[in-house]
Design a protein around this motif. Structure first.
Motif, PDB file in Angstrom:
ATOM      1  N   LEU A  40      75.861   5.939 -86.878  1.00 53.92           N
ATOM      2  CA  LEU A  40      75.995   5.268 -85.393  1.00 53.92           C
ATOM      3  C   LEU A  40      77.329   4.798 -85.096  1.00 53.92           C
ATOM      4  CD1 LEU A  40      72.297   3.474 -85.601  1.00 53.92           C
ATOM      5  CD2 LEU A  40      72.934   5.413 -84.384  1.00 53.92           C
ATOM      6  N   LEU A  41      77.713   4.805 -84.049  1.00 52.17           N
ATOM      7  CA  LEU A  41      79.228   4.087 -83.844  1.00 52.17           C
ATOM      8  C   LEU A  41      79.027   3.296 -82.908  1.00 52.17           C
ATOM      9  CD1 LEU A  41      81.417   7.495 -83.917  1.00 52.17           C
ATOM     10  CD2 LEU A  41      81.053   5.652 -85.723  1.00 52.17           C
ATOM     11  N   ASN A  42      79.999   2.350 -82.763  1.00 50.82           N
ATOM     12  CA  ASN A  42      79.980   1.323 -81.578  1.00 50.82           C
ATOM     13  C   ASN A  42      81.484   1.964 -80.869  1.00 50.82           C
ATOM     14  OD1 ASN A  42      82.683   0.702 -82.855  1.00 50.82           O
ATOM     15  ND2 ASN A  42      81.497  -1.139 -83.803  1.00 50.82           N
ATOM     16  N   SER A  43      81.733   1.007 -79.618  1.00 51.95           N
ATOM     17  CA  SER A  43      82.722   1.767 -78.828  1.00 51.95           C
ATOM     18  C   SER A  43      84.139   1.746 -79.429  1.00 51.95           C
ATOM     19  CB  SER A  43      82.629   0.843 -77.479  1.00 51.95           C
ATOM     20  OG  SER A  43      82.830  -0.434 -77.795  1.00 51.95           O
ATOM     21  N   GLU A  44      84.214   1.061 -80.478  1.00 52.88           N
ATOM     22  CA  GLU A  44      85.618   1.245 -81.182  1.00 52.88           C
ATOM     23  C   GLU A  44      85.797   2.244 -82.318  1.00 52.88           C
ATOM     24  OE1 GLU A  44      84.062  -2.315 -80.800  1.00 52.88           O
ATOM     25  OE2 GLU A  44      85.136  -1.965 -78.770  1.00 52.88           O
ATOM     26  N   GLY A  45      84.473   3.051 -82.315  1.00 56.79           N
ATOM     27  CA  GLY A  45      84.516   3.852 -83.340  1.00 56.79           C
ATOM     28  C   GLY A  45      84.147   3.431 -84.888  1.00 56.79           C
ATOM     29  N   GLY A  46      83.799   2.230 -84.780  1.00 56.10           N
ATOM     30  CA  GLY A  46      83.425   1.659 -85.992  1.00 56.10           C
ATOM     31  C   GLY A  46      81.858   2.177 -86.581  1.00 56.10           C
ATOM     32  N   ILE A  47      81.662   2.105 -87.701  1.00 58.02           N
ATOM     33  CA  ILE A  47      80.320   2.457 -88.162  1.00 58.02           C
ATOM     34  C   ILE A  47      79.354   1.411 -88.261  1.00 58.02           C
ATOM     35  CG2 ILE A  47      79.139   3.435 -90.163  1.00 58.02           C
ATOM     36  CD1 ILE A  47      81.659   4.813 -90.893  1.00 58.02           C
ATOM     37  N   ILE A  48      78.286   1.387 -87.326  1.00 60.46           N
ATOM     38  CA  ILE A  48      77.184   0.692 -87.354  1.00 60.46           C
ATOM     39  C   ILE A  48      76.402   0.756 -88.587  1.00 60.46           C
ATOM     40  CG2 ILE A  48      75.017  -0.189 -85.927  1.00 60.46           C
ATOM     41  CD1 ILE A  48      76.848   0.476 -83.575  1.00 60.46           C
ATOM     42  N   GLN A 101      80.100  -2.153 -97.664  1.00 63.60           N
ATOM     43  CA  GLN A 101      81.039  -2.206 -98.730  1.00 63.60           C
ATOM     44  C   GLN A 101      82.250  -1.249 -98.334  1.00 63.60           C
ATOM     45  OE1 GLN A 101      79.263  -3.970-102.811  1.00 63.60           O
ATOM     46  NE2 GLN A 101      80.324  -2.169-102.765  1.00 63.60           N
ATOM     47  N   ASP A 102      81.796   0.160 -98.402  1.00 61.53           N
ATOM     48  CA  ASP A 102      82.628   1.185 -98.146  1.00 61.53           C
ATOM     49  C   ASP A 102      83.093   1.880 -96.659  1.00 61.53           C
ATOM     50  OD1 ASP A 102      82.974   1.525-101.176  1.00 61.53           O
ATOM     51  OD2 ASP A 102      81.128   2.489-100.946  1.00 61.53           O
ATOM     52  N   ILE A 103      81.844   1.288 -96.008  1.00 63.75           N
ATOM     53  CA  ILE A 103      82.071   1.780 -94.688  1.00 63.75           C
ATOM     54  C   ILE A 103      81.562   0.411 -93.743  1.00 63.75           C
ATOM     55  CG2 ILE A 103      82.048   4.218 -94.581  1.00 63.75           C
ATOM     56  CD1 ILE A 103      79.137   4.081 -94.445  1.00 63.75           C
ATOM     57  N   ASP A 104      81.834   0.235 -92.687  1.00 65.10           N
ATOM     58  CA  ASP A 104      81.167  -0.854 -91.685  1.00 65.10           C
ATOM     59  C   ASP A 104      81.828  -0.796 -90.361  1.00 65.10           C
ATOM     60  OD1 ASP A 104      83.788  -1.762 -91.952  1.00 65.10           O
ATOM     61  OD2 ASP A 104      83.376  -3.299 -93.509  1.00 65.10           O
ATOM     62  N   THR A 105      81.469  -1.748 -89.587  1.00 63.40           N
ATOM     63  CA  THR A 105      82.028  -1.403 -88.268  1.00 63.40           C
ATOM     64  C   THR A 105      83.666  -1.521 -87.914  1.00 63.40           C
ATOM     65  OG1 THR A 105      81.815  -4.011 -87.948  1.00 63.40           O
ATOM     66  CG2 THR A 105      80.127  -2.664 -87.189  1.00 63.40           C
ATOM     67  N   GLU A 106      84.228  -2.059 -89.058  1.00 62.45           N
ATOM     68  CA  GLU A 106      85.484  -2.128 -88.877  1.00 62.45           C
ATOM     69  C   GLU A 106      86.259  -0.874 -89.441  1.00 62.45           C
ATOM     70  OE1 GLU A 106      87.475  -4.636 -87.587  1.00 62.45           O
ATOM     71  OE2 GLU A 106      85.487  -5.406 -87.352  1.00 62.45           O
ATOM     72  N   THR A 107      85.447   0.287 -89.720  1.00 65.81           N
ATOM     73  CA  THR A 107      86.076   1.656 -90.299  1.00 65.81           C
ATOM     74  C   THR A 107      85.451   2.739 -89.309  1.00 65.81           C
ATOM     75  OG1 THR A 107      84.282   1.574 -91.899  1.00 65.81           O
ATOM     76  CG2 THR A 107      86.328   0.752 -92.581  1.00 65.81           C
ATOM     77  N   THR A 108      86.071   3.553 -89.220  1.00 66.84           N
ATOM     78  CA  THR A 108      85.747   4.850 -88.367  1.00 66.84           C
ATOM     79  C   THR A 108      85.459   5.926 -89.450  1.00 66.84           C
ATOM     80  OG1 THR A 108      87.716   6.110 -88.312  1.00 66.84           O
ATOM     81  CG2 THR A 108      87.273   4.239 -86.535  1.00 66.84           C
ATOM     82  N   PRO A 109      84.711   6.873 -88.991  1.00 64.07           N
ATOM     83  CA  PRO A 109      84.279   8.018 -89.964  1.00 64.07           C
ATOM     84  C   PRO A 109      85.608   8.703 -90.402  1.00 64.07           C
ATOM     85  CG  PRO A 109      83.477   8.567 -87.849  1.00 64.07           C
ATOM     86  CD  PRO A 109      83.795   7.105 -87.816  1.00 64.07           C
ATOM     87  N   LEU A 110      86.515   9.025 -89.559  1.00 62.57           N
ATOM     88  CA  LEU A 110      87.865   9.713 -89.943  1.00 62.57           C
ATOM     89  C   LEU A 110      88.528   8.874 -91.248  1.00 62.57           C
ATOM     90  CD1 LEU A 110      88.902  10.878 -86.661  1.00 62.57           C
ATOM     91  CD2 LEU A 110      87.603  12.066 -88.223  1.00 62.57           C
ATOM     92  N   GLU A 111      88.466   7.649 -91.028  1.00 64.88           N
ATOM     93  CA  GLU A 111      89.195   6.718 -92.053  1.00 64.88           C
ATOM     94  C   GLU A 111      88.387   6.851 -93.480  1.00 64.88           C
ATOM     95  OE1 GLU A 111      91.071   3.369 -89.011  1.00 64.88           O
ATOM     96  OE2 GLU A 111      89.102   3.143 -89.744  1.00 64.88           O
ATOM     97  N   ALA A 112      86.848   7.016 -93.149  1.00 65.37           N
ATOM     98  CA  ALA A 112      86.129   6.918 -94.277  1.00 65.37           C
ATOM     99  C   ALA A 112      86.163   8.127 -95.007  1.00 65.37           C
ATOM    100  CB  ALA A 112      84.737   6.465 -93.938  1.00 65.37           C
ATOM    101  N   GLY A 113      86.769   9.221 -94.698  1.00 62.29           N
ATOM    102  CA  GLY A 113      86.533  10.372 -95.318  1.00 62.29           C
ATOM    103  C   GLY A 113      85.627  11.187 -94.900  1.00 62.29           C
ATOM    104  N   LEU A 114      85.105  11.012 -93.554  1.00 62.43           N
ATOM    105  CA  LEU A 114      83.588  11.534 -93.401  1.00 62.43           C
ATOM    106  C   LEU A 114      84.101  12.432 -92.090  1.00 62.43           C
ATOM    107  CD1 LEU A 114      81.379   8.487 -93.466  1.00 62.43           C
ATOM    108  CD2 LEU A 114      81.454  10.372 -95.027  1.00 62.43           C
ATOM    109  N   SER A 115      85.133  13.104 -91.920  1.00 62.88           N
ATOM    110  CA  SER A 115      85.605  13.933 -90.814  1.00 62.88           C
ATOM    111  C   SER A 115      84.611  15.034 -90.558  1.00 62.88           C
ATOM    112  CB  SER A 115      86.987  14.361 -90.940  1.00 62.88           C
ATOM    113  OG  SER A 115      87.347  15.121 -92.156  1.00 62.88           O
ATOM    114  N   TRP A 116      83.922  15.468 -91.588  1.00 61.98           N
ATOM    115  CA  TRP A 116      83.270  16.635 -91.783  1.00 61.98           C
ATOM    116  C   TRP A 116      81.994  16.683 -90.781  1.00 61.98           C
ATOM    117  CZ3 TRP A 116      78.429  15.871 -94.167  1.00 61.98           C
ATOM    118  CH2 TRP A 116      78.253  14.553 -95.073  1.00 61.98           C
TER     119      TRP A 116
END
Length: 383
Positions: free
Chosen positions: A99-107, A256-271
């Motif tokens: 789930l993403l917020n408007s900034e692309g951060g991971i909810i 820890q590894d992902i949160d609202t301050e990280t996007t899936p592209l930054e987290a290595g979840l581009s797939w």
């Protein structure tokens, strides 16, 4: 470990799953985790970890959120909340997404299970299994986008037991108590089943990097199934082993590894970001920009080059300057090496990059390595 806080110092009442008494019978050490009193280990983390890697282990994961949604526009509405394309997801298949917020951060990260359409209404149906710590926020976020659409939403988190049976021999153990042929369920497949002569739901998913199943049943059936699996020889496992297993498989831990301050592209979840296959969704503009311009940071795998162990929150350095922070770290029971995840500037995120991690005031050598750190021969888990 992210579960070190003991229940003894917690003054707030903690929730307990229907399997709590069974875990206590086995003398499990209990800790507070996301408002729940959960087993961190039964015997030892290393023993439980090895059981999953070599045979089969079972986890009580009933604390996780369990949502059911149904409606004619269900897929279209869920599509708007996630970066993954669900339009071609067939009934009986599942998709890991965020789930993403408007900034692309991971909810939150979760799995969406596409079920067969309701035979009476022709409405699409699906399950969503979300993290315990974010369940209330996830529910509010989803409902804020679904309520006006006519989609029916049901929270069955308190009604159902959720068991994970993981390991190379998981299928043979679970098959003893399930009527249907489990071999017919492929990776990320799922099905309604008959468990101990009662209705249930099973998915070939997990959080360990091994083959295995997650089984959702009514509470009374869950208690009986736990006892049956225990008698059959399946090892009960706690949150400690669950954490070392998922980290070896480089699976992200929310918060820890992902949160609202990280996007899936930054987290290595581009797939799981399908920009070319779908239309508008929340956070799309940010991801499009990152795709075109590149990300400024990336989540990478680190291996320590000596016996020191990098833990959550430890600084990562390059040429004596802090350039990042460890998000998760442990000594890998399977590999005998200290491993970690950390966000680094893009220019330092290449495999082979030499760095240092500050451990208790001293700097120790580390190197960026490929993820996952460990991959089972039988598993098909995508990192």
């Amino acid at each position: 470990m992210p579960v070190a806080k003991s229940t003894e110092s917690n003054t707030q009442p903690l929730s307990r799953t229907p399997l709590y008494d069974l875990c206590s019978e086995l003398k499990a050490r209990m800790v507070e985790f996301s408002g729940w009193e959960m087993p961190v280990q039964y015997t030892s983390i290393s023993t439980e970890h090895e059981a999953v890697r070599t045979k089969a282990g079972m986890f009580d994961i009933s604390h996780m959120g369990k949502f059911i949604a149904q409606g004619h526009d269900l897929i279209k509405k869920i599509q708007y909340l996630v970066p993954s394309d669900l339009s071609s997801l067939e009934p009986g298949r599942a998709q890991y997404t965020v789930l993403l917020n408007s900034e692309g951060g991971i909810i939150d990260d979760f799995i969406f299970y596409r079920q067969s359409d309701d035979p009476l209404t022709n409405e699409a149906r699906g399950f969503m299994i979300v993290n315990a710590a974010t369940k209330a926020n996830d529910k509010a976020w989803i409902l804020s986008h679904l309520e006006a659409s006519g989609v029916k939403f049901q929270d069955v988190s308190e009604e159902k037991v959720l068991l994970a049976v993981q390991g190379p021999e998981a299928e043979s153990y679970v098959q003893q108590f399930v009527k249907e042929n489990l071999a017919a369920i492929g990776f990320f497949g799922h099905s309604d089943i008959t468990v101990l002569e009662q209705p249930g739901f099973i998915a070939r998913t997990g959080y360990t990097g091994e083959d295995g199943f997650e089984i959702m049943v009514d509470s009374s059936v869950g208690v009986e199934l736990w006892r049956s699996l225990l008698s059959a020889g399946v090892t009960p496992c706690g949150l400690g082993a669950r954490d070392t297993l998922r980290l070896e498989a480089a699976m992200a831990l929310y918060g820890q590894d992902i949160d609202t301050e990280t996007t899936p592209l930054e987290a290595g979840l581009s797939w799981l970001v399908h920009l070319d296959k779908k239309g508008e969704f929340i956070g799309r503009q940010v991801l499009e920009t990152q795709k075109a311009e590149g990300v400024s940071k990336r989540l990478v795998g680190l291996e320590m080059l000596d016996r020191s162990i990098a833990r959550h929150g430890y600084p990562v350095l390059s040429d004596g300057k802090v350039v990042g922070e460890v998000t998760s770290g442990t000594k890998s029971p399977s590999l005998g090496k200290a491993i970690a995840l950390a966000y680094l500037p893009k220019k330092l995120a290449k495999v082979g990059q030499k760095l240092e991690v500050e451990v208790r005031g001293k700097n120790y050598a580390a190197i960026v390595v490929k993820r996952p750190f460990y991959k089972s021969q039988k598993s098909k888990v995508k990192s």
